[in-house]
Design a protein around this motif. Structure first.
Motif, PDB file in Angstrom:
ATOM      1  N   ILE A 401       6.124  50.044 119.022  1.00  0.00           N
ATOM      2  CA  ILE A 401       7.425  49.915 118.263  1.00  0.00           C
ATOM      3  C   ILE A 401       7.021  48.702 117.434  1.00  0.00           C
ATOM      4  CG2 ILE A 401       9.858  49.290 118.071  1.00  0.00           C
ATOM      5  CD1 ILE A 401      10.419  50.593 120.833  1.00  0.00           C
ATOM      6  N   ARG A 402       6.914  48.796 116.033  1.00  0.00           N
ATOM      7  CA  ARG A 402       6.510  47.590 115.417  1.00  0.00           C
ATOM      8  C   ARG A 402       7.785  46.506 114.916  1.00  0.00           C
ATOM      9  NH1 ARG A 402       2.987  51.776 114.108  1.00  0.00           N
ATOM     10  NH2 ARG A 402       4.784  52.922 113.104  1.00  0.00           N
ATOM     11  N   LEU A 403       7.608  45.339 115.446  1.00  0.00           N
ATOM     12  CA  LEU A 403       8.479  44.399 115.292  1.00  0.00           C
ATOM     13  C   LEU A 403       7.706  43.023 115.616  1.00  0.00           C
ATOM     14  CD1 LEU A 403       8.717  43.973 118.287  1.00  0.00           C
ATOM     15  CD2 LEU A 403      10.731  45.392 118.348  1.00  0.00           C
ATOM     16  N   GLU A 404       8.858  42.053 114.953  1.00  0.00           N
ATOM     17  CA  GLU A 404       7.951  40.633 114.931  1.00  0.00           C
ATOM     18  C   GLU A 404       8.268  40.154 116.594  1.00  0.00           C
ATOM     19  OE1 GLU A 404      10.165  38.515 111.894  1.00  0.00           O
ATOM     20  OE2 GLU A 404       9.491  40.046 110.459  1.00  0.00           O
ATOM     21  N   SER A 405       9.657  40.366 116.967  1.00  0.00           N
ATOM     22  CA  SER A 405       9.897  39.953 118.187  1.00  0.00           C
ATOM     23  C   SER A 405      10.908  40.951 118.912  1.00  0.00           C
ATOM     24  CB  SER A 405      10.350  38.448 118.209  1.00  0.00           C
ATOM     25  OG  SER A 405      11.450  38.208 118.732  1.00  0.00           O
ATOM     26  N   VAL A 406      10.920  40.697 120.265  1.00  0.00           N
ATOM     27  CA  VAL A 406      11.987  41.804 120.847  1.00  0.00           C
ATOM     28  C   VAL A 406      13.299  41.226 120.682  1.00  0.00           C
ATOM     29  CG1 VAL A 406      10.517  42.919 122.523  1.00  0.00           C
ATOM     30  CG2 VAL A 406      11.561  40.800 123.370  1.00  0.00           C
ATOM     31  N   ASP A 407      13.580  39.977 120.228  1.00  0.00           N
ATOM     32  CA  ASP A 407      14.817  39.307 120.023  1.00  0.00           C
ATOM     33  C   ASP A 407      15.217  39.745 118.636  1.00  0.00           C
ATOM     34  OD1 ASP A 407      14.784  37.905 122.312  1.00  0.00           O
ATOM     35  OD2 ASP A 407      13.650  36.321 121.348  1.00  0.00           O
ATOM     36  N   GLN A 408      14.571  40.464 117.891  1.00  0.00           N
ATOM     37  CA  GLN A 408      15.023  40.954 116.520  1.00  0.00           C
ATOM     38  C   GLN A 408      16.207  41.692 116.796  1.00  0.00           C
ATOM     39  OE1 GLN A 408      11.457  42.370 114.828  1.00  0.00           O
ATOM     40  NE2 GLN A 408      12.341  42.294 112.620  1.00  0.00           N
ATOM     41  N   GLU A 409      17.294  41.876 115.701  1.00  0.00           N
ATOM     42  CA  GLU A 409      18.193  42.719 115.745  1.00  0.00           C
ATOM     43  C   GLU A 409      17.831  44.130 115.553  1.00  0.00           C
ATOM     44  OE1 GLU A 409      22.013  40.804 114.090  1.00  0.00           O
ATOM     45  OE2 GLU A 409      21.984  42.777 113.190  1.00  0.00           O
ATOM     46  N   THR A 410      18.340  45.005 116.252  1.00  0.00           N
ATOM     47  CA  THR A 410      17.795  46.451 116.239  1.00  0.00           C
ATOM     48  C   THR A 410      18.272  47.255 114.825  1.00  0.00           C
ATOM     49  OG1 THR A 410      18.384  46.522 118.500  1.00  0.00           O
ATOM     50  CG2 THR A 410      17.750  48.541 117.432  1.00  0.00           C
ATOM     51  N   GLY A 411      19.267  46.600 114.184  1.00  0.00           N
ATOM     52  CA  GLY A 411      19.717  47.186 113.019  1.00  0.00           C
ATOM     53  C   GLY A 411      18.748  46.997 111.912  1.00  0.00           C
ATOM     54  N   ALA A 412      17.878  45.913 112.019  1.00  0.00           N
ATOM     55  CA  ALA A 412      16.817  45.524 110.751  1.00  0.00           C
ATOM     56  C   ALA A 412      15.598  46.524 110.955  1.00  0.00           C
ATOM     57  CB  ALA A 412      16.788  44.066 111.216  1.00  0.00           C
ATOM     58  N   LEU A 413      15.507  47.113 111.806  1.00  0.00           N
ATOM     59  CA  LEU A 413      14.149  47.922 111.952  1.00  0.00           C
ATOM     60  C   LEU A 413      14.520  48.982 111.138  1.00  0.00           C
ATOM     61  CD1 LEU A 413      13.582  47.964 115.867  1.00  0.00           C
ATOM     62  CD2 LEU A 413      12.614  46.375 113.854  1.00  0.00           C
ATOM     63  N   SER A 414      13.049  49.725 110.749  1.00  0.00           N
ATOM     64  CA  SER A 414      13.057  50.919 110.277  1.00  0.00           C
ATOM     65  C   SER A 414      13.639  52.493 110.872  1.00  0.00           C
ATOM     66  CB  SER A 414      11.875  51.371 109.671  1.00  0.00           C
ATOM     67  OG  SER A 414      10.914  51.788 110.759  1.00  0.00           O
ATOM     68  N   GLY A 415      14.073  53.276 110.247  1.00  0.00           N
ATOM     69  CA  GLY A 415      14.572  54.346 111.111  1.00  0.00           C
ATOM     70  C   GLY A 415      13.607  54.874 112.329  1.00  0.00           C
ATOM     71  N   GLY A 416      12.529  55.197 111.935  1.00  0.00           N
ATOM     72  CA  GLY A 416      11.579  55.359 113.045  1.00  0.00           C
ATOM     73  C   GLY A 416      11.333  54.563 114.112  1.00  0.00           C
ATOM     74  N   ASN A 417      11.339  53.150 113.683  1.00  0.00           N
ATOM     75  CA  ASN A 417      11.283  52.323 114.841  1.00  0.00           C
ATOM     76  C   ASN A 417      12.706  52.148 115.809  1.00  0.00           C
ATOM     77  OD1 ASN A 417       8.624  51.128 115.009  1.00  0.00           O
ATOM     78  ND2 ASN A 417       9.289  50.286 113.002  1.00  0.00           N
ATOM     79  N   GLN A 418      13.796  52.231 115.212  1.00  0.00           N
ATOM     80  CA  GLN A 418      14.961  52.316 115.872  1.00  0.00           C
ATOM     81  C   GLN A 418      15.085  53.457 116.706  1.00  0.00           C
ATOM     82  OE1 GLN A 418      18.501  52.466 113.374  1.00  0.00           O
ATOM     83  NE2 GLN A 418      17.832  50.595 112.185  1.00  0.00           N
ATOM     84  N   GLN A 419      14.412  54.660 116.227  1.00  0.00           N
ATOM     85  CA  GLN A 419      14.629  55.835 117.158  1.00  0.00           C
ATOM     86  C   GLN A 419      13.609  55.687 118.305  1.00  0.00           C
ATOM     87  OE1 GLN A 419      16.662  57.936 116.706  1.00  0.00           O
ATOM     88  NE2 GLN A 419      15.835  60.181 117.699  1.00  0.00           N
ATOM     89  N   LYS A 420      12.666  54.775 118.310  1.00  0.00           N
ATOM     90  CA  LYS A 420      11.731  54.629 119.297  1.00  0.00           C
ATOM     91  C   LYS A 420      12.472  53.518 120.103  1.00  0.00           C
ATOM     92  CE  LYS A 420       7.148  55.131 116.922  1.00  0.00           C
ATOM     93  NZ  LYS A 420       6.033  54.373 116.460  1.00  0.00           N
ATOM     94  N   VAL A 421      13.214  52.612 119.677  1.00  0.00           N
ATOM     95  CA  VAL A 421      13.797  51.758 120.647  1.00  0.00           C
ATOM     96  C   VAL A 421      14.796  52.668 121.483  1.00  0.00           C
ATOM     97  CG1 VAL A 421      15.520  50.066 120.801  1.00  0.00           C
ATOM     98  CG2 VAL A 421      13.540  49.796 119.216  1.00  0.00           C
ATOM     99  N   ALA A 422      15.541  53.734 120.827  1.00  0.00           N
ATOM    100  CA  ALA A 422      16.427  54.639 121.508  1.00  0.00           C
ATOM    101  C   ALA A 422      15.457  55.231 122.754  1.00  0.00           C
ATOM    102  CB  ALA A 422      17.094  55.606 120.795  1.00  0.00           C
TER     103      ALA A 422
END
Lengths: 517, 328
Positions: A401-422
């Motif tokens: 999952i591509r992100l700056e930090s795990v503290d980032q708000e989930t809604g700010a991620l792209s659709g693909g990354n949100q799906q991977k969070v789920a």
């Protein structure tokens, strides 16, 4: 030469230090469908939002019919005949169909003080007739919430066209539609083309692009990669443009459970019944039996109302203890009663609607990943920040999952990354059986490919995976077996070798097919 | 400068900014140098404590996406019950206090059950409890203040001794520099902080408020989370009722009328969103101090009550506008 409706020149946009569009040009002629393609985050949505007047601050110029315009807000854009059908529906559910269609343009009497209901009904009816939507007068007076999603989608289109738009933007209009409804939408598009409208069409579905496109423009990282007539841009070129490299064969051959030796059944469902959604309606799922072995991926195909989603919700206990029949996991009988109990027994359910039922978008990535595994990171009911952080970071790393930090708000991620969070949330529960509903909905090509790879890996580790998908290539490419449902009953079971799009679709549409197993 | 900006973008930073702004106002409009005396600040803290205790429970409920309108009435009910048990019946505090907390918890759990089990909208469920609890307080007290004065059969009054608990709660400690009720308030803040940030159930509260359906399908016990929030709000209402009774030396069935609105204002001025899923008790603490100083500054400058109310209304709106999450 048809009339040129729209010319965007050198459009640029930055959000703070983040440049999302760089000198993009795009044009649209009357009577054509111009597909705007690109991965999530390529800048498609931003471009559309600029065109719709949602982002008034931007670089470059917009010309409509040769005149340079600048929109300060969406109302101005709509007055200039630009109409956007957004990914998410924007109907007022508690108002009538006619109210929705005429929203913001209500015919008025007495100098604008009184609403002219009769004129409104007539105008809405006329419009629907012109679009080939068969609404009776009573239908027009019923509340929008009483119609299924597919009809709402068409109401949305009617609403968009109420202002006599010449330029129509459709942002993934088919993401919630089944096969037959998609066909109806395409017929509507042909109709609009014939009337001289120009259509900007955004989609992630390859078949759809070639189905509707006259021309294709591809964006990547905020720049335009190229524009070509659809005939001159075959899929390999398109994919190379989109991701900047050749995509390996989307569904590489795989070693199924047969190659690694037949494993024991993980999930056995016999005569499973999910009660009807409302009084006087047949049960959503009737006497369904299926067995899924460890390491197997079984797909479920069905049109809207076939009961696929209800089957998964029922198995997961989302409806409570109301379902009939027997369910066994690893030989142990279980009774679906609540999501919490199902999770403890090793079931996981990735829902088809990330935004409403999948994720808490306002919470951080870390908190979403740990949400279903909280007992494990809070011994004695007290949260351990260290345990939670390492759990989240482990799965974020494992799923890429591509992100700056795990503290980032989930809604700010792209659709693909949100799906991977789920997906990460469910894998963190260490499930034995994975129920996946549309695991790649609204996900771009690159991320889709990664998710397929992940699912293969999970199956190889011994998970039993059940999957619902409305995308035929996904079902046929990923699954070892495909079960076709129609009105809550199994109409056919196809092994990988015998599953063809035609056979699966025929069964899902209710045609009698001899059952293999 | 960038650090400052990052601070202002966080809700805590904005709540702190609002508080500092009020403090600057206090230093400027500083009648008789009152703002530079510790006694002024001590009194502010004492006066805001009862509201602050209610705001702690309100915060827990708001995080779940709900609202609790019943806290003012629960305060009145508990003040009456506490006065009856302790003042009239002479029960010792270790018996009377837990009994009153149980009354508050029962009221909160009843609202919680209506919301969680029977899916009644929080506004309606707690509105019903607000009316019911006020009626119960009046019935139990016969509509009279439960005070030290007891009317004898011949019509004369005799006075019972004030129990020690009343005096201890209304006292000041540390050389008279801090009121005991302020310490009780800070204790409630600490307890809420532990629940919201350290306990698994705190996370359940946020998930429920953030997206109830997603939380339910993720295995979060949504109903129990709501019960906990409303139950604790009821307990905090009881704590506030005990403090109020001690300060007034009586149990007044009319006590706490409209206090729920102040509690909501405190939570909102601090920057908690009524939409749920966000916020925290730190914001509520800052909000309580902002409201407390506002009242104090207006009163030491002898602003008339009419103007005071209008100003407070305007400032609540301004604070919320200031704290609105910037949309893109």
């Amino acid at each position: 030469m048809p009339e040129k409706l729209l010319q965007l020149s050198d459009i640029g946009k930055r959000f703070g230090a983040n440049r999302v569009l760089e000198s993009v040009s795009f044009d649209l002629y009357a009577g054509e469908v111009h597909v705007l393609a690109g991965e999530n985050g390529a800048g498609k949505t931003t471009l559309i939002r600029i065109l719709a007047g949602i982002h008034p601050e931007h670089e470059g110029t917009i010309e409509l019919g040769g005149r340079t315009v600048r929109f300060r807000n969406p109302i101005e854009a709509s007055r200039h005949g630009i109409s956007v059908i957004h990914q998410e529906l924007s109907l007022v559910e508690s108002m009538s169909v006619a109210d929705n269609i005429c929203l913001g343009r209500e015919p008025a009497r007495a100098g604008g003080l009184l609403l002219d209901r009769r004129a409104q009904l007539e105008r809405a009816g006329e419009l629907c007739a012109r679009l080939g939507l068969s609404f009776t007068r009573e239908d027009l007076g019923r509340r929008a919430e009483q119609f299924p999603l597919s009809v709402k989608n068409r109401i949305e289109i009617a609403k968009a066209l109420a202002g006599d738009a010449r330029i129509i933007v459709m942002d993934e209009p088919t993401s919630a539609l089944n096969h037959e409804e998609v066909e109806r939408l395409f017929a509507l598009i042909d109709h609009l083309k014939a009337r001289g409208c120009g259509i900007v069409y955004i989609t992630h579905k390859m078949e759809e692009i070639y189905r509707v496109a006259d021309r294709i423009t591809v964006l990547r990282d905020g720049r335009r990669v190229g524009t070509a007539a659809a005939a001159d841009c075959p899929p390999p070129t398109l994919i190379r443009w989109m991701i900047g490299r050749d995509l390996a064969e989307q569904f590489a051959p795989r070693a199924g459970p047969a190659a690694t030796g037949v494993r024991a059944p993980r999930l056995v469902v016999s005569r499973f019944t999910v009660p009807s959604p409302g009084p006087g309606r047949p049960p959503a799922v009737r006497d369904l039996s299926v067995a899924v072995r460890a390491g197997e991926i079984v797909g479920f195909a069905g049109l809207q109302g076939a009961g696929c989603s209800e089957l998964f919700n029922g198995l997961f206990g989302a409806y409570g203890a109301v379902c009939g029949g027997r369910v066994e996991i690893d030989g142990e009988p279980v009774r679906p009663e609540s999501p919490g109990a199902s999770i403890r027994r090793g079931l996981a359910f990735l829902t088809g609607d990330r935004k409403n039922t999948g994720l808490v978008l306002g919470m951080s990535v870390e908190r979403n990943v740990s949400l279903s595994s909280l007992p494990r990171v809070s011994p004695g009911g007290v949260l351990s920040p260290g345990l939670e952080r390492s759990l989240a970071e482990h799965y974020v790393g494992a799923l890429g999952i591509r992100l700056e930090s795990v503290d980032q708000e989930t809604g700010a991620l792209s659709g693909g990354n949100q799906q991977k969070v789920a997906l990460a949330k469910w894998l963190a529960t260490r499930p034995r059986v994975l129920l996946l509903e549309e695991p790649t909905r609204g996900v771009d090509v690159g991320a889709k490919h990664e998710i397929y790879g992940l699912l293969r890996g999970l199956a190889a580790e011994g998970l039993a995976i059940l999957l619902i998908s409305t995308e035929m290539p996904e079902l046929l490419g990923l699954c070892d077996r495909v079960v076709a449902l129609h009105r809550g009953r199994v109409m056919g079971v196809f092994d990988r070798s015998e599953a063809t799009p035609e056979r699966v679709l025929a069964a899902a549409m209710g045609a009698d097919v001899p059952q293999g197993n | 400068m960038r650090t400052l900006r990052r601070w202002i973008e966080r809700p805590e930073g904005r709540a702190l900014f609002a508080l500092l702004f009020i403090l600057v106002i206090g230093c400027v409009f500083n009648a008789h140098d009152a703002f530079f005396r510790w006694g002024t600040h001590r009194d502010m803290l004492r006066q805001v404590s009862v509201y602050g205790i209610l705001a702690c429970g309100m915060t827990l409920v708001i995080v779940t996406g709900g609202i609790d309108l019943s806290v003012g009435s629960v305060l009145g009910l508990c003040a009456v019950v506490f006065a009856q048990l302790s003042l009239r019946r002479g029960l010792p505090a270790p018996v009377a206090v837990p009994a009153v907390l149980a009354v508050g918890a029962a009221a909160g759990l009843a609202s919680g059950a209506a919301v969680a089990r029977y899916r009644i909208q929080p506004f309606i469920a707690t509105l019903a409890m607000m009316v019911f609890a006020r009626g119960l307080a009046k019935w139990l007290s016969g509509g009279e203040k439960v005070s030290r004065a007891v009317q004898q059969p011949d019509g004369s009054f005799s006075y019972v001794d004030l129990p020690g608990a009343f005096e201890r709660l209304d006292a000041k400690v540390w050389g008279g520099n801090v009121a005991v009720v302020t310490l009780v308030f800070l204790g409630c803040v600490a307890l809420s902080w532990v629940v919201l940030t350290r306990l698994r159930y705190g996370r359940y509260l946020y998930a429920t408020g953030g997206n109830e359906e997603a939380a339910r399908l993720s295995g979060v016990p949504v109903r129990r989370a709501k019960l906990l929030a409303y139950g604790m709000s009821g307990v905090f209402g009881a704590v506030a009722g005990i403090c109020q009774a001690a300060q007034e030396q009586q149990g007044d069935p009319e006590a706490g009328v409209s206090y729920e609105l102040t509690a909501i204002a405190i939570a909102v001025i601090g920057g908690n969103s009524l939409a749920g899923g966000r916020g925290g008790i730190g914001l509520t603490l800052l909000g309580a101090m902002t409201i407390g100083y506002l009242e104090k500054i207006l009163s030491i400058n002898a602003v008339a009550e009419s103007s005071r109310l209008m100003l407070t209304g305007a400032i609540i709106l301004a604070a919320v506008l200031l704290q609105r999450r910037r949309i893109e």
